[in-house]
Structures are given as structure tokens and as C-alpha cells.
Scaffold this motif. Structure first.
Motif, PDB file in Angstrom:
ATOM      1  N   GLU A   1      10.707  10.666  10.441  1.00 30.97           N
ATOM      2  CA  GLU A   1      11.332  10.338   8.940  1.00 30.97           C
ATOM      3  C   GLU A   1      10.289  11.117   8.059  1.00 30.97           C
ATOM      4  O   GLU A   1      11.190  11.591   6.833  1.00 30.97           O
ATOM      5  CB  GLU A   1      11.293   8.956   8.686  1.00 30.97           C
TER       6      GLU A   1
ATOM      7  N   VAL B   1       9.131   6.877   1.710  1.00 28.67           N
ATOM      8  CA  VAL B   1       8.743   7.060   3.183  1.00 28.67           C
ATOM      9  C   VAL B   1       7.658   6.475   3.866  1.00 28.67           C
ATOM     10  O   VAL B   1       7.339   6.035   4.787  1.00 28.67           O
ATOM     11  CB  VAL B   1       8.752   8.583   3.476  1.00 28.67           C
TER      12      VAL B   1
ATOM     13  N   TYR C   1      10.025  -1.293   0.718  1.00 26.19           N
ATOM     14  CA  TYR C   1      10.748   0.037   1.035  1.00 26.19           C
ATOM     15  C   TYR C   1      12.205   0.189   0.247  1.00 26.19           C
ATOM     16  O   TYR C   1      12.583   1.227  -0.251  1.00 26.19           O
ATOM     17  CB  TYR C   1      10.747   0.114   2.326  1.00 26.19           C
ATOM     18  N   HIS C   2      12.995  -0.878   0.353  1.00 30.60           N
ATOM     19  CA  HIS C   2      14.296  -1.164  -0.138  1.00 30.60           C
ATOM     20  C   HIS C   2      14.417  -0.606  -1.682  1.00 30.60           C
ATOM     21  O   HIS C   2      15.044  -0.014  -2.256  1.00 30.60           O
ATOM     22  CB  HIS C   2      14.992  -2.255   0.067  1.00 30.60           C
TER      23      HIS C   2
ATOM     24  N   TYR D   1       8.233   2.825   4.167  1.00 29.70           N
ATOM     25  CA  TYR D   1       9.125   2.828   5.518  1.00 29.70           C
ATOM     26  C   TYR D   1       8.306   2.854   6.631  1.00 29.70           C
ATOM     27  O   TYR D   1       8.191   2.156   7.503  1.00 29.70           O
ATOM     28  CB  TYR D   1       9.872   3.957   5.354  1.00 29.70           C
ATOM     29  N   SER D   2       7.278   3.581   6.743  1.00 28.43           N
ATOM     30  CA  SER D   2       6.421   3.506   7.664  1.00 28.43           C
ATOM     31  C   SER D   2       5.592   2.451   7.969  1.00 28.43           C
ATOM     32  O   SER D   2       5.494   1.844   9.077  1.00 28.43           O
ATOM     33  CB  SER D   2       5.538   4.936   7.800  1.00 28.43           C
TER      34      SER D   2
ATOM     35  N   GLY E   1      12.417   3.180  -1.970  1.00 27.00           N
ATOM     36  CA  GLY E   1      12.856   4.404  -1.094  1.00 27.00           C
ATOM     37  C   GLY E   1      11.584   5.272  -0.631  1.00 27.00           C
ATOM     38  O   GLY E   1      11.970   6.231  -0.197  1.00 27.00           O
TER      39      GLY E   1
ATOM     40  N   ALA F   1       6.705  -0.704   7.129  1.00 27.04           N
ATOM     41  CA  ALA F   1       7.482  -1.345   7.267  1.00 27.04           C
ATOM     42  C   ALA F   1       7.868  -1.521   8.797  1.00 27.04           C
ATOM     43  O   ALA F   1       8.088  -2.465   9.501  1.00 27.04           O
ATOM     44  CB  ALA F   1       8.615  -1.346   6.360  1.00 27.04           C
ATOM     45  N   LEU F   2       8.050  -0.142   9.367  1.00 28.86           N
ATOM     46  CA  LEU F   2       8.400   0.097  10.624  1.00 28.86           C
ATOM     47  C   LEU F   2       7.109  -0.425  11.642  1.00 28.86           C
ATOM     48  O   LEU F   2       7.862  -1.158  12.760  1.00 28.86           O
ATOM     49  CB  LEU F   2       8.655   1.453  10.899  1.00 28.86           C
TER      50      LEU F   2
ATOM     51  N   TYR G   1       9.969  -4.641   3.985  1.00 24.31           N
ATOM     52  CA  TYR G   1      11.149  -4.150   3.780  1.00 24.31           C
ATOM     53  C   TYR G   1      11.645  -4.093   2.612  1.00 24.31           C
ATOM     54  O   TYR G   1      12.380  -3.212   2.177  1.00 24.31           O
ATOM     55  CB  TYR G   1      12.146  -4.578   5.060  1.00 24.31           C
TER      56      TYR G   1
END
Length: 302
Positions: A98, A35, A29-30, A38-39, A33, A41-42, A26
Motif C-alpha cells: 500500500e 496510508v 483511517y476512513h 491504514y497500516s 485516508g 489499522a491493518l 479503522y
């Protein structure tokens, strides 16, 4: 440390490891930015939930048999694996959503190299832990540990793919590579989720042992069935760590119950010695129940 404690301890340690990896991903990702990150981290959020579910399922699976569950609680681990598979698929759908938004307005990452460095550290931690879980899960026949390890290893593969793609995006300046990578990650996650669910459902439906294990069981029975006439109707099923083995043993009609019991004990001891967590049920029958002609030297299977 015995097998039970080892599996339970690994399941418990999976929870803080999953949280640590989630925090690192995370943060990556932070900072960027991205995507694609982000995937990644998800999927780690799914790892946390799956680790908790596996820990609970393993604790339940080791509960002794009781009046309501006379065959034990071995299948609890399959429920954990099914839940994990469903969560993997949900994560993939969220990533698709996303990525679709990012495709319409792609942008370059902020702090790309720092973010990728942090993500690499998370990937290394994941790879080490996944290897341990898969090795112990397979050796000790724990579906929950094995499923959790395979999912984490999928996460590692995903991280490697994301890393390569994002480096290409940074070098070329093609911002659209970021959401495209996220879509590829989502497709891979969907496939892995399906595999986890399919494997677990097979266990819930009492799948039998594979052909090699079945032949091994037949050999053990035949080798230790001296004094019997025939063995037939062999059935097996796998429930978590337990392997249930059931068959009919044909003996001479005039054989005493005591002598037939001695043969059964010899077979059961051999099976339990060579098949981990074997649960054996033998139905003794007189010779007129035999399915093959009498007189064979070795104890045959019908």
C-alpha cells in the motif's frame, strides 16, 4: 481468582478489546485516508486474529495430560505465538504494498486532527491492555499472553511514531511523509514478528531454563539432598508454564528403597515449592555410578 482463571479471563477479554481498537483505528483511517493510519489499522486486524488464537491456545494448554499427551498440552501456547508472528509479517508485507502505491501519488489527509485524535484514544487503550498482558504473562509464565502483550505494545510504539510523523506532515504540507511513515511502520513490524517467532520456536525446541534459574535449581537440589552422595546429568526444559527438571541422584548401594524415596520426596517438594509448575523426574543410582570421588561433605554436582 486462581492463576488459570485469571489467564483465561484475560485471554477472553483481549478479543473485544482488539475489536474496539480496530474499530477506532479503522474510523481514523476512513476519515483521513492516511496510508500510515491504514497500516496502523491493518496491524490491529492481526491483533484480533492473534487474540482469538491466544484464547484458544491457552484453553488447550490447560487441558490435563491424557493418553495421547502424557506430558500435558503446555506447548499449545507456543503455536499461538508462532501464528501471531507469521500474521505480523503478512501485515507488514501488505503495508509495504500500500505504501509503494501511495509513494507514486502522495496526497494530503482529509480531517487530519479528528482522525489523529481517534487514533490517540485507540493507542491509550492499547497501552493499558498491553501492560496488563505482559505483566501477567511474565509472572504466570504464559507465552501466549506475553507474545500478545508484546505485539500490542509494538502497536502502541507504532501509533506514537505515526502520530508524530503525521503531525509533521500536516504542519509542513509534505504529503510524502505519510507513505514513508507507513514503510517505517512495516519495517518495525517485520522485526517484531521475527522476534515473536524466534522466541516461540525456541520453546517448541525444548529450550532449557536460563542460567540464573538453572543455578537456583541446583542450589535447591543440593540443599535438600542430604543423605545422597552425588547429583549429575541435570537437564531442564521449559514448555509454556511448566518447567521440566530431570537428574540422576547417587545414593549408597546398601540404602533401602524407602530411604532413597524419602530423599527424592524432599527434593521434589522443595523444587515444586520454589519453581512454579515444576515437573520433576529423579533417577536413583548406586554409588558406583558416581562421577566424582566419594567423601565430599556437601552433595556435589558432576
Amino acid at each position: 481468582m486462581d492463576t488459570k482463571k485469571k489467564i483465561q479471563r484475560l485471554a477472553a477479554w483481549s478479543i473485544p478489546v482488539a475489536f474496539a481498537v480496530l474499530a477506532l483505528k479503522y474510523l481514523a483511517y476512513h476519515l483521513t485516508g492516511s496510508v500510515a493510519l491504514y497500516s496502523d489499522a491493518l496491524e490491529s486486524i492481526v491483533n484480533v486474529i492473534a487474540a482469538v488464537a491466544a484464547w484458544w491456545a491457552i484453553r488447550v494448554s490447560y487441558m490435563p495430560a491424557d493418553r495421547n499427551h502424557p506430558y500435558g498440552h503446555h506447548k499449545a501456547e507456543y503455536f499461538s505465538a508462532v501464528i501471531e508472528g507469521v500474521l505480523i509479517i503478512v501485515a507488514a508485507l501488505l503495508i509495504f504494498n500500500e505504501a509503494w502505491s501511495a509513494l507514486r501519488a502522495p496526497r494530503l489527509m482529509d480531517e487530519p486532527w479528528l482522525g489523529l485524535g481517534i487514533n490517540i484514544a485507540a493507542g491509550v487503550l492499547n497501552a493499558i491492555w498491553a501492560t496488563i498482558l505482559i505483566r501477567v504473562g511474565r509472572r504466570d509464565k504464559s507465552p501466549a499472553l506475553t507474545a500478545d502483550g508484546k505485539h500490542i505494545m509494538t502497536d502502541v510504539v507504532t501509533s506514537v511514531g505515526v502520530l508524530v510523523g503525521l503531525v509533521a506532515s500536516i504542519v509542513t504540507g509534505w504529503a510524502i511523509l505519510d507513505p514513508l511513515l507507513a514503510i517505517i511502520v512495516a519495517i518495525n513490524i517485520l522485526w517484531q514478528g521475527w522476534q515473536v517467532i524466534n522466541s516461540s520456536v525456541q520453546g517448541l525446541m525444548d529450550v532449557g531454563t536460563d542460567i540464573d534459574e538453572t543455578m537456583n535449581i541446583r542450589d535447591i537440589i543440593s540443599t535438600n539432598a542430604e543423605g545422597a552422595i552425588e547429583v549429575h546429568d541435570l537437564k531442564t526444559r521449559v514448555a509454556g508454564r511448566a518447567t521440566f527438571i530431570e537428574f540422576h541422584l547417587v545414593v549408597a548401594a546398601e540404602m533401602s528403597v524407602g530411604n532413597a524415596h524419602i530423599i527424592c520426596d524432599r527434593i521434589e517438594d522443595a523444587l515444586r515449592d520454589q519453581i512454579d509448575n515444576a515437573v520433576v523426574v529423579i533417577h536413583v543410582e548406586p554409588e558406583d555410578e558416581a562421577k566424582l570421588p566419594l567423601g565430599t561433605c556437601a552433595v556435589p554436582f558432576a
